[in-house]
Write an enzyme that holds these catalytic residues in place. Structure first.
Site, short mmCIF file in Angstrom:
data_model
loop_
_atom_site.label_atom_id
_atom_site.label_comp_id
_atom_site.label_asym_id
_atom_site.label_seq_id
_atom_site.Cartn_x
_atom_site.Cartn_y
_atom_site.Cartn_z
N CYS A 31 37.17 43.36 47.15
CA CYS A 31 36.59 42.06 46.80
C CYS A 31 37.65 41.20 46.10
O CYS A 31 38.53 41.70 45.42
CB CYS A 31 35.39 42.25 45.89
SG CYS A 31 34.55 40.70 45.49
N ASP A 33 37.18 39.43 43.60
CA ASP A 33 36.88 39.38 42.16
C ASP A 33 38.12 39.70 41.32
O ASP A 33 38.78 40.73 41.53
CB ASP A 33 35.76 40.39 41.87
CG ASP A 33 35.15 40.21 40.49
OD1 ASP A 33 35.91 40.19 39.50
OD2 ASP A 33 33.91 40.08 40.40
N ARG A 35 38.47 40.86 38.55
CA ARG A 35 38.39 42.07 37.73
C ARG A 35 38.61 43.35 38.52
O ARG A 35 38.53 44.45 37.99
CB ARG A 35 37.00 42.13 37.05
CG ARG A 35 36.73 40.95 36.14
CD ARG A 35 35.26 40.84 35.82
NE ARG A 35 34.46 40.57 37.00
CZ ARG A 35 33.12 40.50 37.02
NH1 ARG A 35 32.45 40.71 35.92
NH2 ARG A 35 32.48 40.24 38.14
N HIS A 87 32.39 46.83 44.52
CA HIS A 87 32.19 47.04 43.08
C HIS A 87 30.77 46.66 42.70
O HIS A 87 30.17 45.78 43.32
CB HIS A 87 33.23 46.23 42.28
CG HIS A 87 33.07 44.75 42.38
ND1 HIS A 87 32.46 44.00 41.40
CD2 HIS A 87 33.40 43.88 43.36
CE1 HIS A 87 32.46 42.72 41.76
NE2 HIS A 87 33.02 42.62 42.95
N CYS A 90 28.70 42.84 42.04
CA CYS A 90 29.48 41.88 42.85
C CYS A 90 28.73 40.54 42.96
O CYS A 90 27.56 40.50 43.36
CB CYS A 90 29.71 42.48 44.23
SG CYS A 90 30.67 41.39 45.31
CO CO Z 1 32.70 41.11 44.28
#
Ligand code: CO
Length: 197
Positions: A31, A33, A35, A87, A90
């Site tokens: 992803c 993201d 993080r 994750h 999400c």
């Molecule tokens: Co995500």
């Protein structure tokens, strides 16, 4: 830069060697993201993982960007492992569960809604948090199957290339990576897995 000097202190030839070639064993599909940075999560230095990231780590059958990454990784870099890593929590998965409109991205999130529809029997009746966690996991499993169904991976297996496709999920809350036990490394295993799900 501090980062470069730190690495050079430990291994003076690190960047010189790295500039000559890359030979990663892993392709990471994760992803976007912020993080969930691939190298840091698995604690591998530059040069070890070839990476593709998009919102909610989705592998769409006609996504030329993702397919090109898979082709290059499998045919040129000859990676041994493809990891689809999702994750928990999400934002893409959450957004796909909402009724509200988000604009263009709703077309992308539609792929996750397909995953919900395929797995309605598993998701129905669960409370929101449980449903979200489960959908994050089911999305990984679905994308593993999509990777396996690409012509690239299919051809690799037909040519007896050693290649495994894994599904992992990461918890932002505790930093732990979990193997979803969905590893597939042959056409036979894919057929068996597709039948079960
Ligand atoms: Co995500």
């Amino acid at each position: 830069m501090a980062w470069a000097s730190e690495i050079k202190e430990e291994n003076p030839d690190f960047f010189t060697e790295l500039s000559k070639q890359q030979a990663p064993d892993y392709l990471w599909i994760g992803c976007s993201d912020s993080r969930v940075p691939a190298n840091q999560i698995v604690n591998l230095p530059p040069g070890e993982i070839f990476v593709h990231r998009n919102i909610a780590n989705i592998v769409v059958h006609t996504d030329l960007n993702c397919l090109s990454v898979i082709q290059y990784a499998v045919e040129v870099l000859e990676v041994k492992h493809i990891v689809v890593c999702g994750h928990y929590g999400c934002g893409g998965i959450k957004a796909s569960m909402e009724e509200t409109e988000h604009g263009l991205i709703d077309n992308w999130l539609r792929h996750i809604q397909d995953v919900s529809r395929f797995n309605a029997d598993k998701l129905d009746g669960k409370e929101y948090g449980e449903q979200l966690d489960l959908l994050c996991e089911l999305n990984v499993v679905e994308q593993v199957i999509n990777v396996c169904n690409t012509t690239i991976v299919q051809n690799a297996w037909k040519n007896d290339v050693e290649l495994s496709v894994h599904g992992w999920i990461y918890s932002i809350e505790n930093g732990i990576l979990k193997d979803l036990d969905t590893c597939i490394n042959s056409i036979g295993q894919l057929v068996e897995k597709s039948r079960r799900t």
